[in-house]
Design a protein around this motif. Sequence first.
Motif, PDB file in Angstrom:
ATOM      1  N   LYS A 165       0.874  -1.180   0.000  1.00  0.00           N
ATOM      2  CA  LYS A 165       0.000   0.000   0.000  1.00  0.00           C
ATOM      3  C   LYS A 165       0.899   1.214   0.000  1.00  0.00           C
ATOM      4  CE  LYS A 165      -3.916   2.093   2.423  1.00  0.00           C
ATOM      5  NZ  LYS A 165      -4.832   1.968   3.605  1.00  0.00           N
ATOM      6  N   ASP A 166       0.754   2.075  -1.004  1.00  0.00           N
ATOM      7  CA  ASP A 166       1.617   3.244  -1.082  1.00  0.00           C
ATOM      8  C   ASP A 166       0.977   4.447  -0.401  1.00  0.00           C
ATOM      9  OD1 ASP A 166      -0.251   4.316  -2.825  1.00  0.00           O
ATOM     10  OD2 ASP A 166       0.956   4.017  -4.626  1.00  0.00           O
ATOM     11  N   MET A 167       1.676   5.558  -0.412  1.00  0.00           N
ATOM     12  CA  MET A 167       1.206   6.761   0.276  1.00  0.00           C
ATOM     13  C   MET A 167      -0.029   7.374  -0.378  1.00  0.00           C
ATOM     14  SD  MET A 167       2.821   7.251   3.025  1.00  0.00           S
ATOM     15  CE  MET A 167       4.344   6.903   3.901  1.00  0.00           C
ATOM     16  N   HIS A 168      -0.336   6.939  -1.600  1.00  0.00           N
ATOM     17  CA  HIS A 168      -1.563   7.382  -2.270  1.00  0.00           C
ATOM     18  C   HIS A 168      -2.724   6.419  -2.006  1.00  0.00           C
ATOM     19  CE1 HIS A 168       0.367  10.655  -4.505  1.00  0.00           C
ATOM     20  NE2 HIS A 168       1.385   9.827  -4.704  1.00  0.00           N
ATOM     21  N   GLY A 229      12.792  -0.558 -16.742  1.00  0.00           N
ATOM     22  CA  GLY A 229      12.737  -0.668 -15.292  1.00  0.00           C
ATOM     23  C   GLY A 229      12.015  -1.939 -14.903  1.00  0.00           C
ATOM     24  N   PHE A 230      11.998  -2.223 -13.601  1.00  0.00           N
ATOM     25  CA  PHE A 230      11.336  -3.441 -13.117  1.00  0.00           C
ATOM     26  C   PHE A 230       9.839  -3.216 -12.983  1.00  0.00           C
ATOM     27  CE2 PHE A 230      15.691  -3.749 -11.397  1.00  0.00           C
ATOM     28  CZ  PHE A 230      16.059  -4.978 -11.948  1.00  0.00           C
ATOM     29  N   ALA A 231       9.088  -4.312 -13.127  1.00  0.00           N
ATOM     30  CA  ALA A 231       7.648  -4.219 -12.920  1.00  0.00           C
ATOM     31  C   ALA A 231       7.344  -3.804 -11.487  1.00  0.00           C
ATOM     32  CB  ALA A 231       6.979  -5.555 -13.241  1.00  0.00           C
ATOM     33  N   LEU A 232       8.154  -4.307 -10.552  1.00  0.00           N
ATOM     34  CA  LEU A 232       8.035  -3.907  -9.151  1.00  0.00           C
ATOM     35  C   LEU A 232       9.405  -4.008  -8.509  1.00  0.00           C
ATOM     36  CD1 LEU A 232       6.283  -3.038  -6.770  1.00  0.00           C
ATOM     37  CD2 LEU A 232       5.741  -5.447  -6.350  1.00  0.00           C
ATOM     38  N   TRP A 233       9.838  -2.913  -7.919  1.00  0.00           N
ATOM     39  CA  TRP A 233      11.159  -2.837  -7.273  1.00  0.00           C
ATOM     40  C   TRP A 233      10.995  -2.233  -5.893  1.00  0.00           C
ATOM     41  CZ3 TRP A 233      13.893   1.290  -5.260  1.00  0.00           C
ATOM     42  CH2 TRP A 233      15.241   1.078  -4.981  1.00  0.00           C
ATOM     43  N   LEU A 234      11.637  -2.839  -4.889  1.00  0.00           N
ATOM     44  CA  LEU A 234      11.595  -2.352  -3.513  1.00  0.00           C
ATOM     45  C   LEU A 234      13.008  -2.266  -2.972  1.00  0.00           C
ATOM     46  CD1 LEU A 234       8.659  -4.605  -2.273  1.00  0.00           C
ATOM     47  CD2 LEU A 234       8.527  -2.129  -2.667  1.00  0.00           C
ATOM     48  N   ASP A 235      13.286  -1.204  -2.204  1.00  0.00           N
ATOM     49  CA  ASP A 235      14.647  -1.012  -1.700  1.00  0.00           C
ATOM     50  C   ASP A 235      14.876  -1.803  -0.415  1.00  0.00           C
ATOM     51  OD1 ASP A 235      13.423   0.387   0.342  1.00  0.00           O
ATOM     52  OD2 ASP A 235      14.400   2.308  -0.081  1.00  0.00           O
ATOM     53  N   ARG A 240      11.118   2.821  -0.187  1.00  0.00           N
ATOM     54  CA  ARG A 240      10.971   3.362  -1.541  1.00  0.00           C
ATOM     55  C   ARG A 240      10.785   2.218  -2.539  1.00  0.00           C
ATOM     56  NH1 ARG A 240      12.075   8.697  -1.805  1.00  0.00           N
ATOM     57  NH2 ARG A 240      13.235   9.603  -0.053  1.00  0.00           N
ATOM     58  N   GLY A 241       9.983   2.480  -3.533  1.00  0.00           N
ATOM     59  CA  GLY A 241       9.760   1.494  -4.571  1.00  0.00           C
ATOM     60  C   GLY A 241       9.517   2.154  -5.904  1.00  0.00           C
ATOM     61  N   SER A 242       9.457   1.348  -6.933  1.00  0.00           N
ATOM     62  CA  SER A 242       9.146   1.847  -8.273  1.00  0.00           C
ATOM     63  C   SER A 242       8.440   0.748  -9.055  1.00  0.00           C
ATOM     64  CB  SER A 242      10.411   2.297  -9.014  1.00  0.00           C
ATOM     65  OG  SER A 242      11.294   1.206  -9.224  1.00  0.00           O
ATOM     66  N   PHE A 260       7.346   5.466  -5.871  1.00  0.00           N
ATOM     67  CA  PHE A 260       6.375   5.596  -4.795  1.00  0.00           C
ATOM     68  C   PHE A 260       7.033   5.350  -3.441  1.00  0.00           C
ATOM     69  CE2 PHE A 260       6.240   1.174  -6.254  1.00  0.00           C
ATOM     70  CZ  PHE A 260       6.364   0.468  -5.063  1.00  0.00           C
ATOM     71  N   ILE A 261       6.303   5.757  -2.393  1.00  0.00           N
ATOM     72  CA  ILE A 261       6.715   5.510  -1.010  1.00  0.00           C
ATOM     73  C   ILE A 261       5.783   4.464  -0.424  1.00  0.00           C
ATOM     74  CG2 ILE A 261       7.076   6.510   1.276  1.00  0.00           C
ATOM     75  CD1 ILE A 261       9.001   7.545  -0.814  1.00  0.00           C
ATOM     76  N   VAL A 262       6.353   3.477   0.240  1.00  0.00           N
ATOM     77  CA  VAL A 262       5.573   2.392   0.843  1.00  0.00           C
ATOM     78  C   VAL A 262       4.988   2.863   2.170  1.00  0.00           C
ATOM     79  CG1 VAL A 262       5.655   0.054   1.793  1.00  0.00           C
ATOM     80  CG2 VAL A 262       6.987   0.623  -0.253  1.00  0.00           C
ATOM     81  N   GLN A 263       3.687   2.695   2.323  1.00  0.00           N
ATOM     82  CA  GLN A 263       3.041   2.967   3.607  1.00  0.00           C
ATOM     83  C   GLN A 263       2.977   1.702   4.452  1.00  0.00           C
ATOM     84  OE1 GLN A 263      -0.584   5.415   3.808  1.00  0.00           O
ATOM     85  NE2 GLN A 263      -1.527   3.800   5.046  1.00  0.00           N
TER      86      GLN A 263
END
Length: 272
Positions: A165-168, A229-235, A240-242, A260-263
């Motif tokens: 779930k992201d910050m949006h 880029g990746f379909a889903l990337w997490l640091d 942080r993700g993309s 995006f920022i992970v909530q």
Amino acid sequence: MGVAYSVGEVDHLYTFFAQWSPEVCHKGDNQWKPHYVIKDKNQNHILVVEKDIAAINKILSKPINTAAKKWEIITAKDSKRRQSLCSSDDSEAEEPSYHDVLPVLSDHSNLLDDHHLEKLAAHMPARTYGYQWQLVYSTAVHGSSLKTLYRNMAEVDSPVLLVVKDMHKKVFGAFSSDPFRVSKYCYGTGETFLFSFNPDFQVYKWSGVNSYFVSGNWNSLQLGGGGSGFALWLDADLYRGSSFSSPTFHNAPLSTNEDFIVQDLEVWTVQN
């Protein structure tokens, strides 16, 4: 009379198809041919397979008799109208489809409600039906650390469901055929898929273009690749993700923004 197959044979056959064996699964125009289901009424074994019966018979010790009463070969769509043997008079009665039964969660989820579970259940592989889902990692419980996520999965050998779930307030994620781990190479099978609720549900299955399903190191977790880029990337901090479009899944970006920022984040695994 039909023929009976051992649980070992059933598991072996399932594993064969889950690994997308080239002997049976044929790819054309980046799409898989319609699947069929072999169903053992007495043991409730369900196998999603191609209709190449000759290839199936090579795997089983006893050939499949398509006229046998014990086994049926039906389309995956028709499998939703499963039949069960009545204990009282041996007559067949309508049984609710596994697709219609919500997955059972061992713990409360901060991210998944019945609406999410209902949509996701329709795309889960047959081998997950009927089993309870266990919470193996949650940022709310375990903090934000990819290292902890890997450590919690060290003993896991089951598929996993990643939910973000992201910050949006957008919810999205991935079903992975394999638990997340550090690996030099990509891993996983074509069961792996991505999803998002925007709020409409979208699912992105394997395109067949490449096999860059999942890869992980101590610095990041990645799903889907081969593009910009990746379909889903997490640091490493799971903060942080993309998400970008990828050839692996032909997906749209999962989040509102590509970065995006992970909530909150949860990982569930099915216990079998």
